[in-house]
Motif scaffolding. Structure first.
Motif, PDB file in Angstrom:
ATOM      1  N   TYR A  54      -4.149 -11.384  -3.240  1.00 46.19           N
ATOM      2  CA  TYR A  54      -3.564 -12.589  -3.829  1.00 46.19           C
ATOM      3  C   TYR A  54      -2.668 -13.332  -2.830  1.00 46.19           C
ATOM      4  O   TYR A  54      -1.586 -13.800  -3.155  1.00 46.19           O
ATOM      5  CB  TYR A  54      -2.777 -12.243  -5.089  1.00 46.19           C
ATOM      6  CG  TYR A  54      -3.643 -11.812  -6.243  1.00 46.19           C
ATOM      7  CD1 TYR A  54      -4.308 -12.752  -7.040  1.00 46.19           C
ATOM      8  CD2 TYR A  54      -3.795 -10.468  -6.545  1.00 46.19           C
ATOM      9  CE1 TYR A  54      -5.105 -12.357  -8.106  1.00 46.19           C
ATOM     10  CE2 TYR A  54      -4.594 -10.051  -7.621  1.00 46.19           C
ATOM     11  CZ  TYR A  54      -5.238 -11.008  -8.384  1.00 46.19           C
ATOM     12  OH  TYR A  54      -6.035 -10.617  -9.445  1.00 46.19           O
ATOM     13  N   GLY A  55      -3.120 -13.398  -1.579  1.00 42.11           N
ATOM     14  CA  GLY A  55      -2.402 -14.161  -0.564  1.00 42.11           C
ATOM     15  C   GLY A  55      -1.273 -13.422   0.140  1.00 42.11           C
ATOM     16  O   GLY A  55      -0.665 -13.959   1.055  1.00 42.11           O
ATOM     17  N   LYS A  56      -1.002 -12.181  -0.270  1.00 39.05           N
ATOM     18  CA  LYS A  56       0.072 -11.410   0.362  1.00 39.05           C
ATOM     19  C   LYS A  56      -0.512 -10.371   1.314  1.00 39.05           C
ATOM     20  O   LYS A  56      -1.387  -9.601   0.938  1.00 39.05           O
ATOM     21  CB  LYS A  56       0.928 -10.712  -0.700  1.00 39.05           C
ATOM     22  CG  LYS A  56       1.697 -11.682  -1.591  1.00 39.05           C
ATOM     23  CD  LYS A  56       2.562 -10.932  -2.594  1.00 39.05           C
ATOM     24  CE  LYS A  56       3.357 -11.897  -3.471  1.00 39.05           C
ATOM     25  NZ  LYS A  56       4.206 -11.183  -4.465  1.00 39.05           N
ATOM     26  N   ASN A  57      -0.022 -10.368   2.564  1.00 41.04           N
ATOM     27  CA  ASN A  57      -0.521  -9.449   3.582  1.00 41.04           C
ATOM     28  C   ASN A  57       0.267  -8.140   3.585  1.00 41.04           C
ATOM     29  O   ASN A  57       1.500  -8.146   3.496  1.00 41.04           O
ATOM     30  CB  ASN A  57      -0.434 -10.084   4.969  1.00 41.04           C
ATOM     31  CG  ASN A  57      -1.464 -11.162   5.172  1.00 41.04           C
ATOM     32  OD1 ASN A  57      -2.648 -10.950   4.925  1.00 41.04           O
ATOM     33  ND2 ASN A  57      -1.024 -12.327   5.615  1.00 41.04           N
ATOM     34  N   GLN A  58      -0.481  -7.047   3.692  1.00 38.79           N
ATOM     35  CA  GLN A  58       0.144  -5.733   3.808  1.00 38.79           C
ATOM     36  C   GLN A  58      -0.523  -4.975   4.951  1.00 38.79           C
ATOM     37  O   GLN A  58      -1.742  -4.815   4.963  1.00 38.79           O
ATOM     38  CB  GLN A  58      -0.008  -4.939   2.509  1.00 38.79           C
ATOM     39  CG  GLN A  58       0.595  -3.540   2.571  1.00 38.79           C
ATOM     40  CD  GLN A  58       0.329  -2.735   1.316  1.00 38.79           C
ATOM     41  OE1 GLN A  58      -0.265  -3.228   0.359  1.00 38.79           O
ATOM     42  NE2 GLN A  58       0.749  -1.484   1.319  1.00 38.79           N
ATOM     43  N   GLU A  59       0.267  -4.519   5.912  1.00 37.16           N
ATOM     44  CA  GLU A  59      -0.284  -3.766   7.040  1.00 37.16           C
ATOM     45  C   GLU A  59      -0.520  -2.318   6.613  1.00 37.16           C
ATOM     46  O   GLU A  59       0.412  -1.581   6.325  1.00 37.16           O
ATOM     47  CB  GLU A  59       0.665  -3.847   8.236  1.00 37.16           C
ATOM     48  CG  GLU A  59       0.766  -5.268   8.801  1.00 37.16           C
ATOM     49  CD  GLU A  59       1.715  -5.373   9.976  1.00 37.16           C
ATOM     50  OE1 GLU A  59       2.316  -4.345  10.348  1.00 37.16           O
ATOM     51  OE2 GLU A  59       1.861  -6.493  10.522  1.00 37.16           O
ATOM     52  N   ILE A  60      -1.802  -1.931   6.584  1.00 35.20           N
ATOM     53  CA  ILE A  60      -2.195  -0.590   6.128  1.00 35.20           C
ATOM     54  C   ILE A  60      -2.093   0.438   7.246  1.00 35.20           C
ATOM     55  O   ILE A  60      -1.705   1.574   7.048  1.00 35.20           O
ATOM     56  CB  ILE A  60      -3.641  -0.610   5.578  1.00 35.20           C
ATOM     57  CG1 ILE A  60      -3.784  -1.621   4.433  1.00 35.20           C
ATOM     58  CG2 ILE A  60      -4.063   0.775   5.110  1.00 35.20           C
ATOM     59  CD1 ILE A  60      -2.964  -1.283   3.219  1.00 35.20           C
ATOM     60  N   LYS A  61      -2.452   0.012   8.457  1.00 35.22           N
ATOM     61  CA  LYS A  61      -2.392   0.930   9.605  1.00 35.22           C
ATOM     62  C   LYS A  61      -2.086   0.149  10.876  1.00 35.22           C
ATOM     63  O   LYS A  61      -2.607  -0.951  11.079  1.00 35.22           O
ATOM     64  CB  LYS A  61      -3.720   1.678   9.774  1.00 35.22           C
ATOM     65  CG  LYS A  61      -3.745   2.600  10.995  1.00 35.22           C
ATOM     66  CD  LYS A  61      -5.035   3.388  11.096  1.00 35.22           C
ATOM     67  CE  LYS A  61      -5.010   4.288  12.336  1.00 35.22           C
ATOM     68  NZ  LYS A  61      -6.207   5.157  12.433  1.00 35.22           N
ATOM     69  N   THR A  62      -1.238   0.724  11.716  1.00 36.35           N
ATOM     70  CA  THR A  62      -0.970   0.173  13.040  1.00 36.35           C
ATOM     71  C   THR A  62      -1.241   1.258  14.073  1.00 36.35           C
ATOM     72  O   THR A  62      -0.662   2.342  13.998  1.00 36.35           O
ATOM     73  CB  THR A  62       0.491  -0.303  13.171  1.00 36.35           C
ATOM     74  OG1 THR A  62       0.736  -1.324  12.198  1.00 36.35           O
ATOM     75  CG2 THR A  62       0.755  -0.855  14.560  1.00 36.35           C
ATOM     76  N   SER A  63      -2.149   1.001  14.992  1.00 39.56           N
ATOM     77  CA  SER A  63      -2.474   1.952  16.053  1.00 39.56           C
ATOM     78  C   SER A  63      -2.081   1.339  17.393  1.00 39.56           C
ATOM     79  O   SER A  63      -2.630   0.314  17.805  1.00 39.56           O
ATOM     80  CB  SER A  63      -3.973   2.277  16.023  1.00 39.56           C
ATOM     81  OG  SER A  63      -4.312   3.169  17.065  1.00 39.56           O
ATOM     82  N   GLY A  64      -1.108   1.952  18.045  1.00 37.88           N
ATOM     83  CA  GLY A  64      -0.593   1.376  19.280  1.00 37.88           C
ATOM     84  C   GLY A  64       0.590   0.479  18.984  1.00 37.88           C
ATOM     85  O   GLY A  64       1.085   0.400  17.865  1.00 37.88           O
ATOM     86  N   GLY A  65       1.047  -0.230  19.996  1.00 34.10           N
ATOM     87  CA  GLY A  65       2.213  -1.083  19.836  1.00 34.10           C
ATOM     88  C   GLY A  65       1.929  -2.299  18.965  1.00 34.10           C
ATOM     89  O   GLY A  65       0.870  -2.925  19.066  1.00 34.10           O
ATOM     90  N   LYS A  66       2.864  -2.641  18.097  1.00 36.62           N
ATOM     91  CA  LYS A  66       2.715  -3.792  17.213  1.00 36.62           C
ATOM     92  C   LYS A  66       3.085  -5.074  17.945  1.00 36.62           C
ATOM     93  O   LYS A  66       4.083  -5.134  18.648  1.00 36.62           O
ATOM     94  CB  LYS A  66       3.601  -3.608  15.976  1.00 36.62           C
ATOM     95  CG  LYS A  66       3.434  -4.711  14.943  1.00 36.62           C
ATOM     96  CD  LYS A  66       4.297  -4.439  13.718  1.00 36.62           C
ATOM     97  CE  LYS A  66       4.190  -5.586  12.732  1.00 36.62           C
ATOM     98  NZ  LYS A  66       5.028  -5.375  11.531  1.00 36.62           N
ATOM     99  N   LYS A  67       2.233  -6.110  17.767  1.00 33.62           N
ATOM    100  CA  LYS A  67       2.478  -7.396  18.412  1.00 33.62           C
ATOM    101  C   LYS A  67       2.341  -8.523  17.394  1.00 33.62           C
ATOM    102  O   LYS A  67       1.863  -8.321  16.279  1.00 33.62           O
ATOM    103  CB  LYS A  67       1.489  -7.595  19.564  1.00 33.62           C
ATOM    104  CG  LYS A  67       1.609  -6.547  20.663  1.00 33.62           C
ATOM    105  CD  LYS A  67       0.594  -6.786  21.766  1.00 33.62           C
ATOM    106  CE  LYS A  67       0.709  -5.707  22.843  1.00 33.62           C
ATOM    107  NZ  LYS A  67      -0.271  -5.912  23.939  1.00 33.62           N
TER     108      LYS A  67
END
Length: 221
Positions: A54-67
């Protein structure tokens, strides 16, 4: 002689038990968990799996450095959904690239490293892990050379709405599908708009007026 026969019987029993255990079907977890098992084959610095609901972003997984990256307005789904989607942002040499469709996801996944990746690759051909019916369309077993995947496919959006389940044999080394077994329809849904709705046809049949000879108009001479 008896001891030898007994030992042979035990070994046979253990072998059969091992073979039976190796073919025990395992249900896939939910879609986010499946996507988190991706092991990219191309050299990338980092990647992020994002779920948009519904237009809202959720980060499920981050592999490595976040940019920093640009949120996407469209993406892919492993299971049909109108209100949500996933996308992947990955970085190579400081440059951001995006995966927003199933073909791009297949390319990003690359060589199959696990059963989850096999399921992901098959979605590009229209198959899906049906989270509501994992026993028929969301499980697998494996041997040393192949995955044997039970997956669903939307075979009709018209009347009736249908899902069919298949067993697909996927080669672990090449990713090639060597056999596709059609196990039949496991969902068939009708609605009031369906002209071929059996229930509606039955009701219409009951409501059809019967010809009453007494009510027939008299013939003119």
């Amino acid at each position: 002689m008896i001891k030898t026969a007994t030992r042979s019987g035990i070994l046979l029993f253990m072998l059969l038990g091992f073979l039976g255990y190796s073919q025990n079907k395992k249900n896939f977890a939910n879609i986010p968990n499946i996507l988190q098992q991706i092991v990219p084959n191309d050299r990338i610095d980092s990647w992020i799996l994002v779920y948009n609901n519904y237009g809202k972003n959720q980060e499920i997984k981050t592999s490595g450095g976040k940019k920093e990256y640009t949120p996407q307005s469209s993406g892919f789904n492993l299971f049909p959904s109108e209100d949500s989607f996933y996308y992947i942002v990955y970085f190579t040499g400081g440059k951001a690239d995006y995966v927003t469709d199933l073909e791009g996801l297949k390319k990003f996944t690359g060589k199959i490293d696990n059963a989850e990746e096999a399921a992901i690759v098959l979605t590009a051909d229209g198959y899906m892990v049906d989270e509501e019916f994992k026993d028929v369309a969301g499980n697998y077993y494996e041997d040393s050379a192949h995955y044997y995947m039970d997956m669903g496919k939307l075979t009709s959006k018209e009347c009736p709405y249908q899902k069919t389940h298949y067993t697909l044999t996927v080669n672990k080394s090449s990713g090639a599908v060597s056999n596709i077994k059609d196990n039949g329809t496991y969902i068939e849904l009708y609605n009031k708009k369906c002209a071929n709705n059996p229930r509606l046809l039955k009701i219409q049949k009951k409501e059809e007026p019967k010809n009453d000879p007494k009510k027939q108009p008299a013939k003119r001479k």
